[in-house]
Design a protein around this motif. Structure first.
Motif, PDB file in Angstrom:
ATOM      1  N   UNK A 186      35.455  40.307  41.340  1.00 45.87           N
ATOM      2  CA  UNK A 186      34.583  39.937  40.212  1.00 45.87           C
ATOM      3  C   UNK A 186      34.497  38.421  40.165  1.00 45.87           C
ATOM      4  N   UNK A 187      33.293  37.898  40.370  1.00 46.16           N
ATOM      5  CA  UNK A 187      33.033  36.459  40.351  1.00 46.16           C
ATOM      6  C   UNK A 187      32.346  36.118  39.036  1.00 46.16           C
ATOM      7  N   UNK A 188      32.945  35.191  38.293  1.00 47.01           N
ATOM      8  CA  UNK A 188      32.388  34.816  37.000  1.00 47.01           C
ATOM      9  C   UNK A 188      31.466  33.608  37.168  1.00 47.01           C
ATOM     10  N   UNK A 189      30.209  33.789  36.818  1.00 54.56           N
ATOM     11  CA  UNK A 189      29.220  32.725  36.937  1.00 54.56           C
ATOM     12  C   UNK A 189      29.342  31.751  35.771  1.00 54.56           C
ATOM     13  N   UNK A 190      29.485  32.295  34.566  1.00 53.65           N
ATOM     14  CA  UNK A 190      29.653  31.439  33.388  1.00 53.65           C
ATOM     15  C   UNK A 190      30.431  32.201  32.333  1.00 53.65           C
ATOM     16  N   UNK A 191      31.013  31.446  31.365  1.00 54.81           N
ATOM     17  CA  UNK A 191      31.726  32.063  30.266  1.00 54.81           C
ATOM     18  C   UNK A 191      33.213  32.191  30.521  1.00 54.81           C
ATOM     19  N   UNK A 192      33.820  33.169  29.835  1.00 57.73           N
ATOM     20  CA  UNK A 192      35.254  33.445  29.972  1.00 57.73           C
ATOM     21  C   UNK A 192      35.493  34.905  29.619  1.00 57.73           C
ATOM     22  N   UNK A 198      44.749  38.828  33.002  1.00 58.85           N
ATOM     23  CA  UNK A 198      44.213  37.625  33.636  1.00 58.85           C
ATOM     24  C   UNK A 198      43.025  37.069  32.849  1.00 58.85           C
ATOM     25  N   UNK A 199      43.065  35.777  32.566  1.00 61.64           N
ATOM     26  CA  UNK A 199      41.935  35.076  31.972  1.00 61.64           C
ATOM     27  C   UNK A 199      41.104  34.464  33.094  1.00 61.64           C
ATOM     28  N   UNK A 200      39.830  34.852  33.156  1.00 62.95           N
ATOM     29  CA  UNK A 200      38.935  34.433  34.236  1.00 62.95           C
ATOM     30  C   UNK A 200      37.852  33.554  33.627  1.00 62.95           C
ATOM     31  N   UNK A 201      37.716  32.347  34.168  1.00 64.73           N
ATOM     32  CA  UNK A 201      36.757  31.373  33.646  1.00 64.73           C
ATOM     33  C   UNK A 201      35.652  31.114  34.662  1.00 64.73           C
ATOM     34  N   UNK A 202      34.621  30.389  34.236  1.00 59.63           N
ATOM     35  CA  UNK A 202      33.463  30.125  35.079  1.00 59.63           C
ATOM     36  C   UNK A 202      33.892  29.556  36.429  1.00 59.63           C
ATOM     37  N   UNK A 210      42.426  48.363  41.200  1.00 59.38           N
ATOM     38  CA  UNK A 210      42.667  49.381  40.188  1.00 59.38           C
ATOM     39  C   UNK A 210      41.564  49.349  39.132  1.00 59.38           C
ATOM     40  N   UNK A 211      41.429  50.439  38.394  1.00 60.01           N
ATOM     41  CA  UNK A 211      40.503  50.440  37.266  1.00 60.01           C
ATOM     42  C   UNK A 211      40.867  49.320  36.297  1.00 60.01           C
ATOM     43  N   UNK A 212      39.844  48.757  35.672  1.00 59.03           N
ATOM     44  CA  UNK A 212      40.096  47.630  34.767  1.00 59.03           C
ATOM     45  C   UNK A 212      39.030  47.608  33.685  1.00 59.03           C
ATOM     46  N   UNK A 213      39.331  46.876  32.609  1.00 60.16           N
ATOM     47  CA  UNK A 213      38.375  46.610  31.542  1.00 60.16           C
ATOM     48  C   UNK A 213      38.152  45.102  31.486  1.00 60.16           C
ATOM     49  N   UNK A 214      36.882  44.707  31.464  1.00 61.53           N
ATOM     50  CA  UNK A 214      36.524  43.306  31.331  1.00 61.53           C
ATOM     51  C   UNK A 214      36.132  43.063  29.880  1.00 61.53           C
ATOM     52  N   UNK A 215      36.843  42.162  29.227  1.00 61.33           N
ATOM     53  CA  UNK A 215      36.604  41.833  27.819  1.00 61.33           C
ATOM     54  C   UNK A 215      36.137  40.386  27.742  1.00 61.33           C
ATOM     55  N   UNK A 216      34.958  40.161  27.153  1.00 59.71           N
ATOM     56  CA  UNK A 216      34.400  38.810  27.071  1.00 59.71           C
ATOM     57  C   UNK A 216      34.903  38.087  25.832  1.00 59.71           C
ATOM     58  N   UNK A 217      35.486  36.910  26.019  1.00 59.54           N
ATOM     59  CA  UNK A 217      35.886  36.076  24.889  1.00 59.54           C
ATOM     60  C   UNK A 217      34.777  35.111  24.498  1.00 59.54           C
TER      61      UNK A 217
END
Length: 228
Positions: A186-192, A198-202, A210-217
């Motif tokens: 999963x490549x994050x273009x913008x946001x967080x 794991x916290x993923x930033x732009x 594994x299965x996962x849930x992506x939650x947008x802050x």
């Protein structure tokens, strides 16, 4: 969740006049043996191209080459006879196969921001093909859009057992990533966003199986590569 976080600051950064680009994986003059791709995903270049500049005619073969235009527009011309503009919210997929020559030029005054993505095909020396679709995830947020894959549900057909999805996720919203023991990037273009712990930033990306849930802050845009 076992995962590997690829930070934005670990990407290669090359600035050469009209081109300001960041390489997720080794490309051109930037090489790092730790970053040579993930599964069949070989290139993600985050390109900013100045007005009236671009990539002149050059050859490729045996590579699935995708272009995702984020802002502005790029003009495409190739040896298959395809010619026209790819605008913000549009995708291009050029399956180079036995070989194709093409150019990608910004013929406008405004800069263009795009992602160039290479996927290694599972078929060699096939006939070159060209596909282009409009699918701006901003128009239908908080859901996955299947940009490329091998089924009829995909907007474009890719020569690899892979699926590429795009999404805009508004702050406070979530999306599921349902996998079947495959490699996911999963490549994050913008946001967080938060994916598991794991916290993923732009500019960051997360690799997991594994299965996962992506939650947008915060309001975010991303691409999910489901890879063999």
């Amino acid at each position: 969740m076992q995962a590997y976080l690829h930070r934005s600051e670990d990407r290669g950064h090359v600035q050469a006049g009209w081109l300001d680009t960041r390489h997720s994986f080794s490309f051109g003059s930037w090489h790092d043996p730790k970053y040579m791709g993930v599964s069949a995903l070989r290139v993600i270049n985050d390109d900013h191209i100045a007005g009236n500049q671009g990539f002149g005619t050059h050859p490729h073969d045996n590579m699935e080459i995708l272009t995702c235009v984020l802002s502005g527009a790029i003009s495409h011309k190739d040896s298959m006879g395809n010619e026209g503009d790819i605008k913000a919210g549009e995708w291009q997929l050029m399956s180079a196969g036995t070989g194709v020559r093409h150019s990608e030029m910004n013929r406008f005054d405004e800069p263009v921001h795009l992602l160039q993505i290479w996927v290694i095909p599972n078929v060699q020396d096939a006939e070159p093909t060209y596909q282009q679709v409009a699918c701006d995830p901003n128009d239908a947020p908080n859901q996955w859009h299947l940009i490329a894959g091998t089924t009829d549900q995909a907007l474009m057909h890719i020569r690899q057992n892979a699926e590429i999805r795009s999404a805009v996720l508004n702050a406070g919203q979530s999306l599921n990533v349902d996998v079947v023991k495959r490699v996911n990037y999963v490549h994050l273009i913008k946001g967080e966003v938060n994916i598991g712990e794991h916290t993923v930033r732009a500019g960051d990306a997360l690799v997991f199986e594994e299965n996962a849930v992506i939650q947008a802050s915060e309001d975010s845009q991303m691409i999910w590569f489901n890879l063999p």
